[in-house]
Design a protein around this motif. Sequence first.
Motif, short mmCIF file in Angstrom:
data_model
loop_
_atom_site.label_atom_id
_atom_site.label_comp_id
_atom_site.label_asym_id
_atom_site.label_seq_id
_atom_site.Cartn_x
_atom_site.Cartn_y
_atom_site.Cartn_z
N PRO A 60 0.80 -1.23 0.00
CA PRO A 60 0.00 0.00 0.00
C PRO A 60 0.83 1.28 0.00
N ALA A 61 2.08 1.17 0.46
CA ALA A 61 2.90 2.36 0.59
C ALA A 61 3.86 2.55 -0.58
N LYS A 62 4.10 1.50 -1.36
CA LYS A 62 5.08 1.58 -2.43
C LYS A 62 4.70 2.63 -3.45
N GLY A 63 5.66 3.49 -3.78
CA GLY A 63 5.47 4.49 -4.81
C GLY A 63 4.75 5.75 -4.36
N ARG A 64 4.13 5.71 -3.19
CA ARG A 64 3.40 6.90 -2.72
C ARG A 64 3.94 7.43 -1.39
N PHE A 65 4.46 6.55 -0.57
CA PHE A 65 4.94 6.94 0.76
C PHE A 65 6.46 6.83 0.81
N THR A 66 7.06 7.73 1.59
CA THR A 66 8.52 7.72 1.75
C THR A 66 8.87 7.84 3.22
N ILE A 67 9.66 6.88 3.69
CA ILE A 67 10.15 6.91 5.08
C ILE A 67 11.53 7.55 5.09
N SER A 68 11.74 8.43 6.05
CA SER A 68 13.06 9.03 6.22
C SER A 68 13.27 9.33 7.69
N ARG A 69 14.48 9.72 8.03
CA ARG A 69 14.74 10.08 9.43
C ARG A 69 15.78 11.20 9.49
N ASP A 70 15.68 11.96 10.55
CA ASP A 70 16.65 13.01 10.83
C ASP A 70 17.40 12.57 12.08
N ASN A 71 18.61 12.08 11.88
CA ASN A 71 19.36 11.53 13.01
C ASN A 71 19.71 12.61 14.04
N ALA A 72 19.99 13.80 13.58
CA ALA A 72 20.37 14.87 14.51
C ALA A 72 19.20 15.27 15.42
N GLU A 73 18.01 15.31 14.82
CA GLU A 73 16.83 15.71 15.59
C GLU A 73 16.11 14.52 16.23
N ASN A 74 16.54 13.31 15.85
CA ASN A 74 15.94 12.08 16.37
C ASN A 74 14.46 11.97 16.01
N ILE A 75 14.16 12.22 14.73
CA ILE A 75 12.79 12.22 14.23
C ILE A 75 12.68 11.27 13.05
N LEU A 76 11.61 10.53 13.02
CA LEU A 76 11.26 9.67 11.89
C LEU A 76 10.13 10.35 11.13
N TYR A 77 10.17 10.26 9.81
CA TYR A 77 9.14 10.90 8.98
C TYR A 77 8.45 9.88 8.08
N LEU A 78 7.22 10.24 7.72
CA LEU A 78 6.51 9.51 6.68
C LEU A 78 5.87 10.54 5.76
N GLN A 79 6.43 10.67 4.56
CA GLN A 79 5.85 11.56 3.54
C GLN A 79 4.83 10.75 2.76
N MET A 80 3.61 11.23 2.71
CA MET A 80 2.54 10.53 2.03
C MET A 80 1.99 11.39 0.91
N ASN A 81 2.03 10.89 -0.31
CA ASN A 81 1.53 11.60 -1.47
C ASN A 81 0.39 10.82 -2.12
N SER A 82 -0.36 11.51 -2.96
CA SER A 82 -1.47 10.87 -3.69
C SER A 82 -2.37 10.10 -2.74
N LEU A 83 -2.76 10.74 -1.66
CA LEU A 83 -3.57 10.07 -0.66
C LEU A 83 -4.95 9.71 -1.21
N GLN A 84 -5.43 8.56 -0.78
CA GLN A 84 -6.70 8.02 -1.24
C GLN A 84 -7.64 7.85 -0.04
N LEU A 85 -8.92 7.69 -0.35
CA LEU A 85 -9.90 7.55 0.72
C LEU A 85 -9.54 6.41 1.67
N ASN A 86 -9.03 5.31 1.12
CA ASN A 86 -8.73 4.16 1.97
C ASN A 86 -7.40 4.29 2.71
#
Length: 114
Positions: free
Chosen positions: A62-88
């Motif tokens: 479900p996440a392939k091609g639309r979601f991107t996981i990344s992290r900021d080691n200095a700030e100790n934060i994990l991110y999830l960028q979500m594009n082309s969001l759908q109702l489901n």
Amino acid sequence: QVQLVESGGGLVQPGGSLRLSCVASGFSVKSYSMRWDRQAPGKGLEWLGSINSAGVITYREPAKGRFTISRDNAENILYLQMNSLQLNDTAVYYCGRGWRDGPRGPGTQVTVSS
């Protein structure tokens, strides 16, 4: 003490984007595998993807091609960028420590609706 706190959720129209953040404390995100899960209304917990300490990332379909996981080691934060969001994609989104299991945060609600 391990603590994870997600933020960035909200109401978004279909086709829109959101970036979720997960602030970690009590450990370093760069030293552990970290993941994102979600739980849609009336459904079970669904694993979206993980990043390991070497930076290798794996996504579930479900996440392939639309979601991107990344992290900021200095700030100790994990991110999830979500594009082309759908109702489901409407769900509570959780970050967690561990590739597929381990402690999770309280979650942040994402609602995709027109």
